[in-house]
Scaffold this motif. Sequence first.
Motif, short mmCIF file in Angstrom:
data_model
loop_
_atom_site.label_atom_id
_atom_site.label_comp_id
_atom_site.label_asym_id
_atom_site.label_seq_id
_atom_site.Cartn_x
_atom_site.Cartn_y
_atom_site.Cartn_z
N MET A 1 -2.08 -19.91 16.88
CA MET A 1 -3.19 -19.03 17.23
C MET A 1 -4.54 -19.72 17.02
O MET A 1 -5.47 -19.56 17.78
N LYS A 2 -4.60 -20.55 15.95
CA LYS A 2 -5.83 -21.31 15.67
C LYS A 2 -6.12 -22.27 16.82
O LYS A 2 -7.26 -22.44 17.24
N VAL B 1 -7.61 -20.38 19.81
CA VAL B 1 -9.03 -20.09 19.65
C VAL B 1 -9.86 -21.34 19.93
O VAL B 1 -10.88 -21.29 20.62
N ASN C 1 -9.85 -21.97 23.61
CA ASN C 1 -10.75 -21.05 24.30
C ASN C 1 -12.20 -21.42 24.08
O ASN C 1 -13.03 -21.29 24.99
N GLN D 1 -8.62 -13.11 27.32
CA GLN D 1 -8.79 -14.47 26.80
C GLN D 1 -9.07 -15.49 27.91
O GLN D 1 -8.68 -16.65 27.83
N SER E 1 -14.65 -15.59 19.48
CA SER E 1 -14.31 -15.10 18.15
C SER E 1 -14.21 -13.58 18.09
O SER E 1 -13.41 -13.03 17.32
N LYS F 1 -10.84 -11.98 18.56
CA LYS F 1 -9.98 -12.38 17.45
C LYS F 1 -10.28 -11.55 16.20
O LYS F 1 -9.36 -11.05 15.53
N LYS G 1 -9.12 -7.97 16.61
CA LYS G 1 -7.66 -7.85 16.49
C LYS G 1 -7.23 -7.83 15.03
O LYS G 1 -6.40 -7.01 14.61
N HIS G 2 -7.80 -8.72 14.21
CA HIS G 2 -7.44 -8.77 12.78
C HIS G 2 -7.84 -7.49 12.06
O HIS G 2 -7.07 -6.94 11.26
N ALA H 1 -9.19 -12.31 8.97
CA ALA H 1 -10.49 -12.31 9.65
C ALA H 1 -11.51 -13.14 8.86
O ALA H 1 -12.30 -13.88 9.44
N PHE I 1 -10.82 -16.84 9.21
CA PHE I 1 -11.29 -17.27 10.52
C PHE I 1 -12.81 -17.45 10.51
O PHE I 1 -13.34 -18.43 11.05
#
Length: 483
Positions: free
Chosen positions: A1-2, A5, A8, A149, A286, A289, A292-293, A302, A305
């Motif tokens: 997932m990192k 991000v 993206n 995304q 961000s 993301k 979502k968290h 979160a 991140f």
Amino acid sequence: MKNLVFKNFIINALGILCSRVLGLARDILIALFLGAGLYSDIFFVALKMPAFFRRIFAEGAFGQSFLPNFVKARKKGAFCINVMMQFSLIVLLFCLLVSFFSSFFTKIFAFGFNQETINIASPLVAINFWYLFFIFLVTFFGAILNYKQKFFITSFSAALFNLSIVIAAFFVDKNEPLKTLYYFSYATVLSGVAQLILHLIILKNNPVIKAMILSIRLKKAKTKMKSFYGNFFHGVLGSSATQISSLLDTTIASFLISGSISYLYYANRVFQLPLALFAIALTQVSFPKILKHLKSNQENLALKFMQRAMIFLSILLLVSSIVGSVYSLEICQLLFQRGNFTHSDSIATAYVLIAYLIGLLPFGLQKLLSLWLYAKFKQKTAAFIAFKALFISLLCSIAFIYFIQDENLKVIGVAFSSSLSAFYLLGANIKEFGFKKFFGLISFKFCFLIIIALIIFTAILYLTKPYILNMFIWIYMGFKGII
């Protein structure tokens, strides 16, 4: 997932970079054909009006309110069709209002202009303002892409605006500045149409668009909008404060020596490059993301991140500030000094750029921290912070203009006031985020090492500057000799 991000971020940054590179080409041509004087001031005022409302209603309040409510909505298609239809009608009526009363609105945005200048500028304001209608729809469809995304199209589409100005420049003459203004204005509106068409093509098979069409066909487009409008109203207050601050800078500059509006514009364009390329690109990817968290009650994830994002963004913005300040004059000369843009214009713009760059780091970090407020639906708090920053910026600008005797330095005070307000924005956002929580994200040992590294980097950059410039001159002369 990192990795997703980061991917993206790179994709979004590349799209923004394409747009900003073409934006610099656009500004080079504007400087060439309009210089830094009456006609360039008129064009920037005409352009600032739709940009002002775009950042409030489109990129600002709308973007910050739409995505959290869209995520919560059960009937996403019905929610989207309601938002699009209601806001499109409001923006359309607003564009008609400005078109019919363009002189009145021009006077508001450039209070220091005399009547003759208002008469020249008002038809251009009426033309440019229609860009707002198309760019609202672009922002709406862009938000749907961001939810999926997909960031590149929206970030890249702004390049079409810059490309339109570049193409229009082939049909104008620097000895006919008024004709040039009209060509650039019509190109601005056509670029909005082009961006909308691009988004419609990309979204042709998007499931959200299909759900919107289905809602219309089944006549089930009714959905609750109260929560959205509540967040949107507070978002408007927050976004309008930031944009009113920019507008006030232009209004104040209209009372200063001719060219002051242009110095602010050109310097701000350079300042916006690292801000958009790093801060805006990172915050755009961000936000979904973090949402979502927090929606999954995973605040620790979160925060982790946010910690990585803050470190990454701080380094990029500090390096950009140092390089931009050391090479401010050379950057302005390289980009703008040709045609009607003189060496003295480059010097004035360079000092204004340094004043802006002082606030680059706090501006960028507060954008990242403000995501926490929006994700927690604290748009009202964000609005209050933004208005206090506006008041600070205004007071500082007035104070600098009053106490600075040299007319050429007053415009620098206006830009520096903006940077001072950025430090307040950062401090206020840290307070709302939580001082304990914020300092828990910081490794002071790491910060100390970074500061030492940046001091060494600045010293090396400053000491090697003459040799680097000589090398570029040698390469340029060699290249010129080959041609």
